[in-house]
Each structure stands twice: as structure tokens, then as C-alpha cells.
Design a protein around this motif. Structure first.
Motif, short mmCIF file in Angstrom:
data_model
loop_
_atom_site.label_atom_id
_atom_site.label_comp_id
_atom_site.label_asym_id
_atom_site.label_seq_id
_atom_site.Cartn_x
_atom_site.Cartn_y
_atom_site.Cartn_z
N ARG A 152 12.61 8.26 6.77
CA ARG A 152 12.62 7.77 7.99
C ARG A 152 11.86 8.83 8.92
O ARG A 152 12.49 9.67 9.84
N THR A 162 9.36 8.80 10.99
CA THR A 162 9.33 8.23 12.44
C THR A 162 10.34 8.98 13.43
O THR A 162 10.17 9.08 14.62
N ASP A 215 6.72 11.32 13.19
CA ASP A 215 5.60 11.08 12.31
C ASP A 215 5.22 9.60 12.92
O ASP A 215 6.02 8.88 13.71
N THR A 216 4.15 9.25 12.52
CA THR A 216 3.52 7.96 12.92
C THR A 216 4.34 6.48 12.14
O THR A 216 4.15 5.63 12.68
N VAL A 217 4.60 7.06 10.81
CA VAL A 217 5.04 6.02 10.08
C VAL A 217 6.05 6.50 9.36
O VAL A 217 6.05 7.75 8.87
N ASP A 218 6.97 5.87 8.51
CA ASP A 218 7.85 6.24 7.64
C ASP A 218 7.11 6.42 6.15
O ASP A 218 5.93 5.89 5.82
N ARG A 219 7.61 7.42 5.56
CA ARG A 219 6.94 7.77 4.29
C ARG A 219 7.58 7.39 2.78
O ARG A 219 8.64 7.67 2.89
N THR A 269 1.76 15.62 10.03
CA THR A 269 2.73 14.96 10.62
C THR A 269 4.08 14.97 9.86
O THR A 269 5.26 15.12 10.10
N ARG A 270 3.87 14.38 8.34
CA ARG A 270 4.99 14.37 7.68
C ARG A 270 5.58 15.62 7.24
O ARG A 270 6.87 15.55 7.11
N ALA A 330 7.69 16.49 9.99
CA ALA A 330 8.82 15.73 10.24
C ALA A 330 9.75 16.00 9.20
O ALA A 330 11.23 15.90 9.42
#
Length: 586
Positions: A315, A317, A321-325, A368-369, A372
Motif C-alpha cells: 500500500r 499510496t 507514492d502515486t500507485v500501490d506496488r 517514490t516507491r 514510501a
């Protein structure tokens, strides 16, 4: 003046003076002074330092900046050195021009005790983890890795110069499929050594470089025929381990010759085998940060093989972050990202809350990930800063340089070192902002001209060493005489220009460390060299400005003190970059 960085000293004094004079200024409540600056003005004709104090107070106090400046001027006169001249320029900048005695005193600090003329120890022993290079162990380091290595190492040294306790680390990406690929490449060349016919087509998707042949020869010497004719399952693990060990051995030699010595090398495979990825996943699961879900297709992109399927996701975001990974691939193995989470958790568990990762700009989607992940596994107690960098174009008289024969697909670090040497490589890699593409022209970086920044700075140091050697021939042991020199005799504008730039050394290093931008020190050294060469040329035109006049010993020793101080500052800056200050130019 005991403090080295007079900018920070006066900045603190100005802050205190404004806060104590809030009522006089007509302020209501606490003044916000976080954006107050004190720095050299863009136009040296405006003075020696400039502050925006009047400008940032305008909205808070409700007066024009010119009115505020009129109130501040007499207050600043109380705290600035005797003889300082004051002026207001533009929309309200307050400028200060110090008296000659201020600069003579500052020169004395450098010339009489250069060892103690250092930046403020802002780090106060705080631990910082810097991860850099971290190239896949699939072959020799290439030019892209070179900029990473120099940038990371110079950043680490810059932080150490201001009192941080820095840990340098190389993350060995030895758990992925790329190591299987290099193992297969070696085995194919190994078979060739026993007479098997190996066509170029058989190397499609593998590593074709000459270094693979060398590795195959070493493998044959070590195991003989043991793996010839054997199934892949019999040799894969052995050759994987062999390949990583041999390639990393060469990488360490090349890095050492570049002046880069790591404190630790951390293996991705070792982290995976130790169960660190599962440990990180359990930690995130306990926090509710792992779930099974379906990702949306990437925005603005057409991905032909994208399929909306349930995946194990982080999770991200929830942490900016912009999206979950994704944490797992469709075959159930870990995604590339999962071991990286474990690795950064490992850093945190080793006590590092301040981390810096040096990555190429083409990894931008990864930034970003990682941030995060660090925030998640540390509960916000740690942070990571990504220092990215752009590519390097290699040219020879403007013509793109062909690939290395040994590497097969790229120019190696060893090619660079053999051709131009460590010092040139390091300085050129640091002479541009990290987000600017570098054109590395072999012809240019080796020419003896002012257009070559390496030569320009090194020549300044070598020229001074030459003058000081000549002084020794004339005066013998001149150091004691220089320490007692009457520096007030230095009154030419070119001499003051040089003194002023020398006095900025502590600030230059502190700003470079605070901004995590070591190239600022390279710019500074180039400026020092420029002012020195200008003074040298003035002496050629005006005999009254020559450094050594046997009949005028007092002014000679004052100028030798200035030269000695310049040499020491140049050496300090070059030493931060692990570049040897040249005493003679060949």
C-alpha cells in the motif's frame, strides 16, 4: 574572528538583532525569519554580502521594504565589523562591504593555521548511509557506473567534511535472472574452450564481451572438465557464485583505482536466503500495508501484455507514492521491488535513519516507491533521499567514441582510467550539476588550456608550488617569515578578490553538504583558480604586483602568505574529491 564561516556568524547575529527589535519594527507577534538569507550578491559591485531581511519582513510588518531597511541599517551597524559600509539596492536588499582590515584578518586565519580553517561540523557525528554504484555483477563497470561512483563518493566525502559519520555501501544485485544469464554466457565460452562450435546466434540474449572469455578460461583452470557436457542444473549454482565473485573482484579493483573504497558490500542474494524479504513482508502485513488487489493499467501508456489480475501489493499510496506496488510476479517469485524493501529495512535495523541512494535518472519511476517503503518500514523514523544523475556522452574531438572491445557493448571504467587517469575522471564527473548531461571529450579533458577545468585548477596549484619553491631558493625557510607578514600591505583589487573567494571556502563546503551537491565545490575551486590566474596575469602586466621582489621583502612575504593560503584552500577542496593536488604540470 574565531569562526570560519562568517556568513553563518553574521546570519545568526542578524536574526537575533531583528528578533530583539520586533517592537521597534512595529511587528505584532513572532516574526517568521526562516527565509532570511545572507550570501554573496550576484553583482560584486554591490558589496561583499547581502541580506533579504527587509524584503521578507514587508508582508509581516505592513511597511515598504525601503522603510524597513532604513530601520534595520542602524541596527546592523551595531553588529557588523568596524568600517563596514552599508547600502540598499533593488527592491530592498541590504548590502555590506567590509573594510580591508576584515579581509586581512581573515587571510591571516588561513595562512597562519590552514589546518584549522575548516567548515563548521554541522553533522555533529550524525550517521548517514550512502549507497552508490550498486551495479549488477554481470561485467566490468561502465561509464554510467562511473558517474554514479564519483558522485556518490564525493557526496560521502563532502558530508564527512562537515562532521557526518558516513557509511559507504555497495548493494550487490546478485539474486536476479541477469546473473543466470552471465552464468550461461560463461558456460557457453567454457564449452568453446573444449572445441565446441559456438556461433554468434547462440549468444543472442547473452553477454558477448571478451571479459566472458577471460572468465571462462579462469573457470576451466579451476574446474577442468567437470562441467563440460553437464546439464545446466549441475553447474548453474556453482558458475553463478563463481561469476559474482570474479566480477566483483574486478569491480573492487577498478573502484579502488578510481579512489572509491566501500565500507561494506551487501548481497541481495544473502538477504533473500536469510529470509529478510519475508521478514519485511510480515512487518508490512502487521501494519495493514499488504493486500491482494488488482492494479489499474499504467496511465498514459499502452501496455500490450498488461492483464488485470489479483496481485500481492504494498500500500505505497499510504506513504506518498502515486500507485500501490506489486510485491510478487505472476509466477509467485518476488518482484524486483520486494528485496529492495528488505534491503532498506536492513539499513534501518542497522541504525541508519538518514539514507541517500545514488541512482541514474532512468530509475526515476522507482524513486517514490523507495521513499514510501522506507517511511513504511521505519514508521516514519527514517527517510531516504534519492540523488539522481544524467548520462555521460563520450567523445573524441567531438566524435562519439566506439564501444570497448573487451566489454562488447559499452566503454568500461578501466578504459577511462587507463586513458586519462583517476583525477581527470573524478573532476570532470563533478564539474556539472548532477541533473545535467556531461559531454566527456577525451581530447578536451587532456589539453593544457583554460577551457579544460581539470587543468585550470591543477595548474593554479602547480603554479603556486613553483613560486614557493623559487621563494625557498631565494629566502630559505620562508614559512616563519610568512606567518609574521604584514598582510595590510595587500591592497590591490585583484589581491582582495582572491582573499574574498578564499574566505568563502567553509561556506562553499557547508552549502554543498546541506544541498547534497558536491559539484558546488568543483565550481568553487574553479572560481579560486580563476581569481588566482587573474592575479598572476596582473603581475605580468604590472611589475609592482609580482609575487617575489627580493628588494621588497615585506610585500613579498605578504604575497607569499596569500599564495600559500590559496594553495592550501585548493588542496583542501581537491582532497575532499580525492584528487591529488598537482605540484608540477607535465
Amino acid at each position: 574572528m574565531a569562526a570560519m564561516n562568517f556568513f553563518s556568524v553574521f546570519h545568526k547575529m542578524i536574526l537575533e538583532k531583528i528578533n530583539h527589535s520586533a517592537e521597534l519594527l512595529g511587528a505584532e507577534g513572532v516574526l517568521e525569519l526562516g527565509k532570511l538569507t545572507l550570501e554573496p550578491p550576484k553583482d560584486p559591485n554591490h558589496g561583499d554580502v547581502s541580506t533579504n531581511a527587509a524584503l521578507i519582513l514587508t508582508k509581516q510588518i505592513g511597511k515598504r521594504s525601503s522603510e524597513i531597511a532604513e530601520i534595520l541599517l542602524p541596527l546592523f551597524k551595531e553588529i557588523m565589523p568596524q568600517g563596514t559600509e552599508f547600502s540598499v539596492a533593488g527592491p530592498g536588499f541590504i548590502n555590506f562591504k567590509f573594510a580591508p582590515t576584515f579581509w586581512h584578518e581573515h587571510l591571516a586565519l588561513i595562512a597562519k593555521n590552514p589546518e584549522s580553517y575548516q567548515p563548521t561540523l554541522l553533522g555533529k557525528g550524525q550517521k548517514v548511509h550512502v549507497e552508490y554504484v550498486s551495479a549488477n555483477p554481470t561485467g566490468p563497470l561502465h561509464t554510467g557506473h562511473t558517474r554514479n561512483a564519483v558522485l556518490g563518493d564525493a557526496l560521502a566525502s563532502t558530508l564527512e567534511a562537515v562532521g557526518y559519520q558516513v557509511h559507504r555501501e555497495y548493494y550487490v544485485n546478485d539474486a536476479g535472472a541477469q546473473v543466470d544469464t552471465v552464468a550461461r554466457s560463461i558456460h557457453l565460452r567454457y564449452r568453446q574452450l573444449f572445441g565446441d562450435a559456438i556461433s554468434n546466434d547462440m549468444f543472442e540474449g547473452l553477454y558477448p564481451g571478451e571479459y566472458v572469455v577471460d572468465l571462462a578460461k579462469t573457470l576451466k583452470e579451476r574446474v577442468g572438465e567437470q562441467f563440460y557436457g553437464a546439464e545446466e542444473s549441475a553447474w548453474m549454482e556453482f558458475i553463478r557464485t563463481f561469476a559474482v565473485e570474479e566480477i566483483m573482484k574486478e569491480i573492487k579493483v577498478d573502484l579502488g583505482d578510481l579512489g572509491v573504497v566501500m565500507d561494506t558490500y551487501t548481497s541481495e542474494a544473502a538477504l533473500v536466503h536469510a529470509g529478510k524479504v519475508e521478514q519485511a513482508l510480515k512487518l508490512l502485513e502487521a501494519k495493514g500495508d499488504v493486500y491482494v488487489g488488482v492494479l489499474e493499467p499504467p496511465k498514459g501508456m499502452v501496455v500490450e501484455d498488461f492483464e488485470p489480475r489479483p496481485q500481492t501489493l504494498f500500500r505505497a499510496t499510504a506513504y506518498g507514492d502515486t500507485v500501490d506496488r506489486a510485491l510478487k510476479k505472476s509466477d509467485g517469485s518476488w518482484s524486483y521491488f520486494a528485496p529492495d524493501i528488505a534491503y532498506h529495512l536492513d539499513k534501518f535495523e542497522r541504525g541508519y535513519t538518514d539514507m541517500i541512494d545514488v541512482l541514474s535518472a532512468d530509475h526515476m519511476g522507482y524513486f517514490t516507491r523507495i521513499k514510501a517503503a522506507v517511511k513504511a518500514v521505519s514508521d516514519g523514523k527514517a527517510s531516504v533521499q534519492i540523488r539522481d544523475y544524467q548520462m555521460v556522452n563520450f567523445l573524441d574531438n567531438g566524435v562519439p567514441v566506439k564501444m570497448s572491445k573487451r566489454a562488447g557493448t559499452f566503454i568500461t571504467l578501466r578504459d577511462l582510467l587507463d586513458r586519462v587517469g583517476k583525477d581527470v575522471v573524478r573532476f570532470i564527473m563533478l564539474m556539472r550539476h548532477h541533473d545535467v548531461v556531461i559531454d566527456f571529450d577525451f581530447a578536451k579533458v587532456l589539453e593544457n588550456s583554460k577551457d579544460n577545468p581539470v587543468f585550470y585548477v591543477q595548474y593554479a596549484h602547480a603554479r603556486i608550488c613553483s613560486v614557493l619553491r623559487h621563494a625557498r631558493e631565494i629566502f630559505g625557510e620562508w614559512e616563519t617569515l610568512v606567518r609574521d607578514a604584514d598582510l595590510s600591505l595587500l591592497m590591490d583589487d585583484a589581491e582582495f578578490d582572491l582573499i574574498k573567494i578564499l574566505a568563502q571556502f567553509p561556506r562553499a563546503v557547508e552549502v554543498a553538504a546541506a544541498q547534497r551537491e558536491p559539484h558546488r565545490i568543483a565550481y568553487y575551486l574553479h572560481d579560486v583558480a580563476s581569481y588566482f590566474h587573474s592575479l598572476w596575469n596582473r603581475g605580468k602586466e604590472n611589475t609592482q604586483l609580482r609575487f617575489i621582489e627580493e628588494s621588497q621583502r615585506e610585500i613579498t612575504f605578504a604575497r607569499l602568505a596569500l599564495l600559500y593560503a590559496t594553495k592550501e584552500i585548493l588542496a583542501k577542496g581537491l582532497n575532499i574529491f580525492k584528487i591529488t593536488p598537482a605540484e608540477e604540470m607535465r
